[in-house]
Scaffold this motif. Structure first.
Motif, mmCIF file in Angstrom:
data_model
loop_
_atom_site.group_PDB
_atom_site.id
_atom_site.type_symbol
_atom_site.label_atom_id
_atom_site.label_comp_id
_atom_site.label_asym_id
_atom_site.label_seq_id
_atom_site.Cartn_x
_atom_site.Cartn_y
_atom_site.Cartn_z
ATOM 1 N N LYS A 75 -20.254 42.725 23.145
ATOM 2 C CA LYS A 75 -20.187 42.588 24.591
ATOM 3 C C LYS A 75 -19.870 41.144 24.967
ATOM 4 C CE LYS A 75 -22.827 43.374 28.830
ATOM 5 N NZ LYS A 75 -24.099 43.869 29.398
ATOM 6 N N GLY A 76 -18.842 40.947 25.797
ATOM 7 C CA GLY A 76 -18.461 39.615 26.246
ATOM 8 C C GLY A 76 -17.338 38.986 25.448
ATOM 9 N N PHE A 77 -16.965 39.574 24.316
ATOM 10 C CA PHE A 77 -15.856 39.019 23.527
ATOM 11 C C PHE A 77 -14.552 39.158 24.318
ATOM 12 C CE2 PHE A 77 -12.204 39.547 20.752
ATOM 13 C CZ PHE A 77 -12.309 38.431 19.932
ATOM 14 N N SER A 78 -13.732 38.104 24.315
ATOM 15 C CA SER A 78 -12.460 38.151 25.026
ATOM 16 C C SER A 78 -11.375 37.450 24.219
ATOM 17 C CB SER A 78 -12.582 37.498 26.406
ATOM 18 O OG SER A 78 -12.878 36.116 26.294
ATOM 19 N N ILE A 79 -10.115 37.842 24.471
ATOM 20 C CA ILE A 79 -8.991 37.267 23.754
ATOM 21 C C ILE A 79 -7.747 37.361 24.641
ATOM 22 C CG2 ILE A 79 -8.384 39.456 22.636
ATOM 23 C CD1 ILE A 79 -7.611 37.835 20.142
ATOM 24 N N PRO A 80 -6.886 36.318 24.656
ATOM 25 C CA PRO A 80 -5.665 36.386 25.471
ATOM 26 C C PRO A 80 -4.633 37.319 24.847
ATOM 27 C CG PRO A 80 -5.740 34.330 24.236
ATOM 28 C CD PRO A 80 -7.058 35.002 24.014
ATOM 29 N N VAL A 81 -3.803 37.918 25.697
ATOM 30 C CA VAL A 81 -2.732 38.797 25.240
ATOM 31 C C VAL A 81 -1.529 38.608 26.164
ATOM 32 C CG1 VAL A 81 -3.691 40.729 26.569
ATOM 33 C CG2 VAL A 81 -2.073 41.173 24.722
ATOM 34 N N VAL A 82 -0.339 38.518 25.585
ATOM 35 C CA VAL A 82 0.892 38.322 26.360
ATOM 36 C C VAL A 82 1.605 39.653 26.515
ATOM 37 C CG1 VAL A 82 3.117 37.162 26.473
ATOM 38 C CG2 VAL A 82 1.132 35.952 25.557
ATOM 39 N N LEU A 83 1.949 40.003 27.757
ATOM 40 C CA LEU A 83 2.644 41.248 28.061
ATOM 41 C C LEU A 83 4.087 40.918 28.414
ATOM 42 C CD1 LEU A 83 -0.128 42.841 30.303
ATOM 43 C CD2 LEU A 83 0.115 42.954 27.813
ATOM 44 N N LYS A 84 5.006 41.205 27.499
ATOM 45 C CA LYS A 84 6.406 40.866 27.668
ATOM 46 C C LYS A 84 7.053 41.678 28.797
ATOM 47 C CE LYS A 84 6.819 38.022 24.097
ATOM 48 N NZ LYS A 84 7.242 36.607 24.210
ATOM 49 N N ASN A 85 7.801 40.978 29.673
ATOM 50 C CA ASN A 85 8.552 41.614 30.765
ATOM 51 C C ASN A 85 7.682 42.500 31.660
ATOM 52 O OD1 ASN A 85 10.978 40.489 29.737
ATOM 53 N ND2 ASN A 85 11.214 42.214 28.334
ATOM 54 N N ALA A 86 6.420 42.158 31.790
ATOM 55 C CA ALA A 86 5.502 42.975 32.584
ATOM 56 C C ALA A 86 5.539 42.631 34.063
ATOM 57 C CB ALA A 86 4.070 42.823 32.064
ATOM 58 N N GLY A 87 6.155 41.503 34.425
ATOM 59 C CA GLY A 87 6.200 41.088 35.816
ATOM 60 C C GLY A 87 7.279 41.785 36.615
ATOM 61 N N MET A 88 7.358 41.430 37.912
ATOM 62 C CA MET A 88 8.332 42.025 38.803
ATOM 63 C C MET A 88 9.744 41.601 38.431
ATOM 64 S SD MET A 88 8.001 44.143 41.320
ATOM 65 C CE MET A 88 6.280 43.821 41.698
ATOM 66 N N GLU A 89 10.690 42.530 38.566
ATOM 67 C CA GLU A 89 12.092 42.241 38.272
ATOM 68 C C GLU A 89 12.577 41.080 39.128
ATOM 69 O OE1 GLU A 89 15.531 45.293 37.441
ATOM 70 O OE2 GLU A 89 15.426 44.908 39.597
ATOM 71 N N GLN A 90 13.319 40.161 38.540
ATOM 72 C CA GLN A 90 13.779 38.971 39.237
ATOM 73 C C GLN A 90 15.119 39.227 39.921
ATOM 74 O OE1 GLN A 90 13.590 35.576 36.536
ATOM 75 N NE2 GLN A 90 11.981 36.595 35.371
#
Length: 217
Positions: A75-90
């Motif tokens: 409980k409480g463990f966290s880790i960063p993760v990168v989500l490729k192309n997950a943002g709004m279309e430019q």
């Protein structure tokens, strides 16, 4: 958006909300749009109501998986993760930007008996809205674990967006898992046209039913 009835009476203020379906096999495709009015009701003489206008929506035609990250079942463990192309279309039709998110173990309860399922609550947090879909869990040897989603949630806190999954997981061994985040890519804003007219039907007057000699009413 406008809301009116057949007599010409219209609502001066209304709100639209979207809720995703909670049926597992349809959750990624279907949903319900609710139109609410705080203080307006159709006229007593109305025979229909009409909702007409445009609803802003965000859509995507493709999905992707993040790279797998290892989490500790604490409980409480966290880790960063990168989500490729997950943002709004430019502009210019370019792909969406990469989004940095944080994966956290909100709670974990190991199965008390051998071969019994364990309970795991995972939370994904991001500084911007994304099309989060699901988690895939794998054991240390790469085996995909059997997971049943028993609950889900979405919320905001301090300019951040949060997605929760309450999971019943079979076959956990040890205190580590690999997690992949499945998400929509190249999100695009569109306007969905709505033109719906629904009839209004009165209540049937209660009638006293009498039984005939053969027992029929």
């Amino acid at each position: 958006m406008s809301l009116k009835d057949s007599t010409g009476s219209s609502c001066s203020g209304m709100e639209c909300r979207y809720y995703a379906s909670h049926e597992p096999e349809r959750d990624r495709r279907d949903g319900i749009v609710y139109v609410t009015a705080d203080s307006w009701l159709p006229s007593p003489d109305a025979v229909w109501t009409e909702v007409k206008g445009d609803i802003p929506c965000v859509v995507s035609c493709a999905t992707a998986d993040s790279e797998s990250v290892k989490i500790k079942l604490e409980k409480g463990f966290s880790i960063p993760v990168v989500l490729k192309n997950a943002g709004m279309e430019q502009e210019g039709g370019k792909g969406g930007n990469d989004v940095e998110a944080v994966l956290e173990v909100e709670n974990y309860q190991a199965g008390k008996e051998e071969n019994s399922g364990s309970w795991l609550v995972l939370q994904l947090t991001s500084s911007e809205k994304i099309g989060f879909l699901d988690f895939e869990l794998k054991a240390a040897d790469g085996t995909v674990l059997s997971v049943r989603t028993s609950g889900r949630g979405f919320g905001t806190a301090e300019d951040k967006y949060e997605w929760n999954r309450y999971l019943s997981v079979e076959g956990i061994e040890g205190n580590e898992l690999s997690v992949t985040v499945r998400h929509a890519v190249n999100l695009k804003r569109i306007m969905a046209s709505v033109d719906i007219r629904s009839g209004l039907f009165g209540q049937m007057e209660k009638m006293e039913m009498k039984k005939e000699g053969n027992g029929h009413e």
